[in-house]
Design an enzyme around this catalytic site. Structure first.
Site, short mmCIF file in Angstrom:
data_model
loop_
_atom_site.label_atom_id
_atom_site.label_comp_id
_atom_site.label_asym_id
_atom_site.label_seq_id
_atom_site.Cartn_x
_atom_site.Cartn_y
_atom_site.Cartn_z
N GLY A 1 -40.67 4.42 -25.96
CA GLY A 1 -39.45 4.19 -25.21
C GLY A 1 -39.40 2.74 -24.73
CD GLU A 2 -42.39 0.47 -22.02
OE1 GLU A 2 -42.48 -0.64 -22.56
OE2 GLU A 2 -43.32 0.98 -21.39
N GLY A 3 -37.22 0.62 -24.90
CA GLY A 3 -36.55 -0.32 -25.79
C GLY A 3 -37.52 -0.97 -26.76
#
Lengths: 355, 355
Positions: free
Chosen positions: A325-327
């Site tokens: 996740g997180e980009g």
């Protein structure tokens, strides 16, 4: 379907430029290489040219990523391998540059911003100016446990979407060539999978993945919980804003607004994993055509992400088994977007080759 | 199997450091992320640490690529969509920076060198100093048409392998952290596919692809030609140096030497498409263990490349339908190698997270 958006509703989106796409297609075929030899990088260059309305596309110098952090009521119910306190701790890691996406953003010269949209903490240990900036768009502390209650009120959903549009507008005013929306929130694959199940009309068993790495009993319970949430939401999910209210979260709704803002302004977006793609699915339901401004950065290990990408007609650039996740998966793909742009702009033409 | 290498033969290779791999594996698990959440980037970081004998690995600042250019007798027999004169013309495009891999090398701050190993031209239109440098390791003009005659003499094969080792040594002396061998040569997927067929013991129909984009009749003829070459070579192909002599080419043999040189010096390599992977297959036959120093940059559309990667136990980083050659697919993957190194070195540890 946009009526539930209230005053945020707008007319149809402008599509990417067909003329620039056509020019880029012709230029691809004229480059000093066999026809089609750059594969997906040619599609990517054509997409960029269309988004920019320019062939060759200009450089992708100003990449800007925003991480929308938030907690989720479901994280109290055993759907994650990690406690919810990790969400707030990770806000510090984004700010100090130690988060995975922060490392990648430095590598690629991208700007990274983290916003507390729904973290279950007041982040009082942050310095005052930083705290004010990080919390500027905060909607609430945590979102509701979706198997028991709505994630948000309709007003909170609208406020979160408006916040996302405002954040996109700010990033675009700062010159963004390419936007990335990232996520941080223990438990967030549960609402994201529920939104995708609702959007695709499929049951929990098709969308539920292991998230941070839960074991078989937790996975079975997560499915039960998502099915309960879908049952509770019922027919309301036909409306995307109502679906966000019932099944989503403040941070995901902000991510939806971020994509709406990017598409309305005509700025291309790299999608990330399940949370980002769930937001894209909802945004494209709210305003059809959002997906034309999106490319998928990577294939996550979450089954719901692949199902939603198929529905959106997107094929990811990377398939490396990432599930951070997180980009981070989108950020890892940034060099490929730049490569596509540079190849179209800088390669010699077949007609230039020495005889 | 190394006896045919003559004076070039050496003892067994040193493998990458098991201790550094172990340290890197432990560090991956200690980073501020769910266990395994970086997927293949974790494997890549562990591989790099092993190659460097250091955890975390040092930066991949000095990436050096060498394109081995050469013509092939088979290009007179309808196995390519392009005339052989394109090979010499593309040498100019590498030098002027207009070739695809040259654009990518600039993007990634990598050094790019082109060498005429077997081009069917004397390149007399190049300035004298550049011409001397580009031709410094030249073996011959074109290689033989492998369905009719050997590609090389055994002495030429040994000279080409020695040249590749010398080139790798030069690049390593200049500080290479990561090496890429590229190819340029109209017709080169034919000898590369033949070498892979010989190495794997499979017939032409399993290895033959469309190369630059040939049509069905040309594809059928290319298969016939490869089967004829395999029949002509017979049992000699059990010896990898004899296989190179019968079925390969001067530029591919140089590419084999380049990989031997890299592995002997313990410098990691990113493999490219079918030509690069054919060279890796042969190099690993000559000196088992070469593959431990290699990562596959991308999956080409050539079926032989995937078969050879399977045999070598390598899974490519990118799968974007590229079929340009030149080292371009490996060069496109360079940022991922850097990401893996940076993530292992710069991410916060779980134990660092604020409570």
């Amino acid at each position: 379907v946009t009526s539930s958006l209230g005053p945020l509703a707008r007319g149809p989106l402008r599509p990417p430029s067909a003329a620039a796409r056509q020019q880029a297609t012709q230029r691809c075929d004229a480059l000093a290489k066999p026809t089609g030899a750059l594969g997906r990088l040619e599609d990517l260059a054509i997409w960029l040219a269309g988004c920019q309305g320019a062939c060759p596309p200009h450089g992708i110098d100003n990449v800007r990523a925003v991480v929308f952090a938030g907690d989720h009521g479901v994280s109290r119910y055993g759907v994650s391998a990690y406690p919810r306190e990790v969400t707030a701790a990770m806000v510090h890691a984004f700010l100090s540059g130690g988060a995975g996406v922060a490392v990648l953003a430095r590598q690629h010269g991208a700007k990274l911003r983290v916003l507390d949209i729904g973290v279950d903490s007041d982040l009082t240990d942050l310095p005052i100016e930083i705290r004010a900036e990080v919390r500027r768009f905060k909607i609430r502390r945590s979102s509701g446990a979706i198997h028991l209650e709505d994630a948000l009120t309709i007003d909170e959903t609208r406020a979160a979407i408006a916040a996302g549009i405002a954040v996109a507008d700010e990033e675009i005013a700062l010159g963004a060539d390419l936007l990335i929306g990232g996520d941080m929130g223990i438990g967030n694959t549960t609402p994201a999978a529920a939104l995708i199940a609702a959007g695709l009309g499929v049951p929990a068993r098709e969308v539920t993945g292991r998230g941070t790495g839960i074991d078989d009993p937790a996975l079975a319970y997560k499915k039960t919980l998502i099915d309960a949430a879908l049952l509770r939401a019922g027919n309301r999910v036909a409306d995307p804003v109502a679906a966000l209210t019932a099944l989503g979260s403040a941070d995901i709704a902000t991510g939806v607004g971020f994509l709406l803002g990017a598409a309305r302004a005509g700025v291309p977006v790299l999608l990330d994993g399940i949370v980002s793609v769930a937001a894209a699915l909802v945004a494209d339901q709210i305003t059809p055509g959002v997906v034309a401004w999106c490319t998928a950065g990577h294939r996550s290990t979450e089954p719901a992400q692949s199902l939603a990408l198929d529905k959106l007609g997107l094929e990811p650039l990377l398939d490396l088994g990432l599930r951070l996740g997180e980009g981070s998966g989108a950020m890892a793909a940034v060099p490929l977007v730049r490569s596509a742009s540079l190849l179209l702009g800088e390669m010699a033409l077949l007609s230039d080759l020495a005889p």
